[in-house]
Write a protein that holds these residues in place. Structure first.
Motif, PDB file in Angstrom:
ATOM      1  N   ALA A  38    -125.988  -6.645  68.372  1.00 54.02           N
ATOM      2  CA  ALA A  38    -126.231  -5.636  67.346  1.00 54.02           C
ATOM      3  C   ALA A  38    -125.844  -6.176  65.979  1.00 54.02           C
ATOM      4  CB  ALA A  38    -125.439  -4.365  67.656  1.00 54.02           C
ATOM      5  N   PRO A  39    -126.607  -5.836  64.930  1.00 57.89           N
ATOM      6  CA  PRO A  39    -126.352  -6.414  63.616  1.00 57.89           C
ATOM      7  C   PRO A  39    -125.140  -5.858  62.876  1.00 57.89           C
ATOM      8  CG  PRO A  39    -128.191  -4.907  63.517  1.00 57.89           C
ATOM      9  CD  PRO A  39    -127.805  -5.028  64.958  1.00 57.89           C
ATOM     10  N   GLY A  40    -124.540  -4.802  63.325  1.00 56.04           N
ATOM     11  CA  GLY A  40    -123.374  -4.246  62.635  1.00 56.04           C
ATOM     12  C   GLY A  40    -123.793  -3.328  61.499  1.00 56.04           C
ATOM     13  N   THR A  41    -122.978  -3.248  60.463  1.00 53.15           N
ATOM     14  CA  THR A  41    -123.237  -2.289  59.395  1.00 53.15           C
ATOM     15  C   THR A  41    -124.135  -2.853  58.301  1.00 53.15           C
ATOM     16  OG1 THR A  41    -121.201  -2.965  58.271  1.00 53.15           O
ATOM     17  CG2 THR A  41    -121.065  -1.071  59.761  1.00 53.15           C
ATOM     18  N   PHE A  42    -124.243  -4.168  58.184  1.00 51.58           N
ATOM     19  CA  PHE A  42    -125.126  -4.775  57.198  1.00 51.58           C
ATOM     20  C   PHE A  42    -126.544  -4.756  57.757  1.00 51.58           C
ATOM     21  CE2 PHE A  42    -127.188  -8.736  55.584  1.00 51.58           C
ATOM     22  CZ  PHE A  42    -127.383  -8.290  54.284  1.00 51.58           C
ATOM     23  N   LEU A  43    -127.435  -4.041  57.093  1.00 49.51           N
ATOM     24  CA  LEU A  43    -128.785  -3.881  57.612  1.00 49.51           C
ATOM     25  C   LEU A  43    -129.831  -4.302  56.585  1.00 49.51           C
ATOM     26  CD1 LEU A  43    -128.339  -0.426  59.383  1.00 49.51           C
ATOM     27  CD2 LEU A  43    -128.324  -2.690  60.426  1.00 49.51           C
ATOM     28  N   PRO A  44    -130.179  -5.589  56.558  1.00 53.82           N
ATOM     29  CA  PRO A  44    -131.245  -6.033  55.663  1.00 53.82           C
ATOM     30  C   PRO A  44    -132.610  -5.552  56.176  1.00 53.82           C
ATOM     31  CG  PRO A  44    -130.557  -7.823  57.062  1.00 53.82           C
ATOM     32  CD  PRO A  44    -129.639  -6.666  57.359  1.00 53.82           C
ATOM     33  N   ASP A  45    -133.655  -5.844  55.452  1.00 48.19           N
ATOM     34  CA  ASP A  45    -134.994  -5.371  55.834  1.00 48.19           C
ATOM     35  C   ASP A  45    -135.582  -6.112  57.026  1.00 48.19           C
ATOM     36  OD1 ASP A  45    -134.877  -3.506  53.830  1.00 48.19           O
ATOM     37  OD2 ASP A  45    -136.090  -4.662  52.415  1.00 48.19           O
ATOM     38  N   GLU A  46    -135.065  -7.310  57.327  1.00 51.35           N
ATOM     39  CA  GLU A  46    -135.578  -8.071  58.463  1.00 51.35           C
ATOM     40  C   GLU A  46    -134.415  -8.560  59.320  1.00 51.35           C
ATOM     41  OE1 GLU A  46    -139.716  -9.856  56.826  1.00 51.35           O
ATOM     42  OE2 GLU A  46    -137.920 -10.976  56.268  1.00 51.35           O
TER      43      GLU A  46
END
Length: 157
Positions: A38-46
């Motif tokens: 899971a990417p965590g709290t940082f959510l870029p567009d890709e």
């Protein structure tokens, strides 16, 4: 590698490292977040998330070696978000498929053994709902695509 359990983790790690290196090479992919879960709290567009791993074990030979054949799958989730309205649905889907294509081609044509970690690795399925998930609608239009990579490995004593 002597443990069939560790073979699955080694496959996931090798695939993650291949994807991470490939994305870092491209000018248009260097900002894609590649994560081993899971990417965590940082959510870029890709985002490319190397997620679920499954390993199935079988007898390889009946000799005294007691080798095992391990068939493993790893799911890789591609999330692409484009700001805008419904007209951005298709560009988001196209981008996700382009990223999958680059990884599939790299693995298939350059090193299907992932550096000797597996006997071979191939893309075996791609699945998407083809519509923007509800939680993305406020930010634009996007898509989640799951690509499944399958590998085989022979575990010897």
């Amino acid at each position: 590698m002597t443990s069939p359990f560790l073979a699955g983790l080694a496959f996931k790690q090798a695939l993650f490292e291949r994807i991470e290196a490939l994305m870092a090479e491209g000018e248009d992919t260097k900002d894609v977040l590649v994560c081993p879960g899971a990417p965590g709290t940082f959510l870029p567009d890709e985002i490319i998330a190397v997620t679920q791993m499954e390993a199935q074990f079988d007898f390889a030979t009946l000799g005294t070696n007691r080798s095992r054949e391990v068939t493993m799958t790893v799911d890789v989730v591609f999330s692409c978000l484009f700001q805008g309205d419904g007209s951005m649905e298709l560009p988001a889907q196209t981008r996700a498929m382009d990223l999958i294509s680059r990884i599939e081609e790299s693995v298939r044509l350059n090193d299907s053994t992932l550096g000797g970690v597996v006997r071979y690795c191939l893309l075996t399925s791609v699945q998407t709902d083809g519509v923007t998930p509800e939680e993305y609608l406020q930010a634009g239009r996007g898509v989640d695509v799951t690509a499944t990579f399958t590998a085989r490995h022979r575990v010897r004593r």
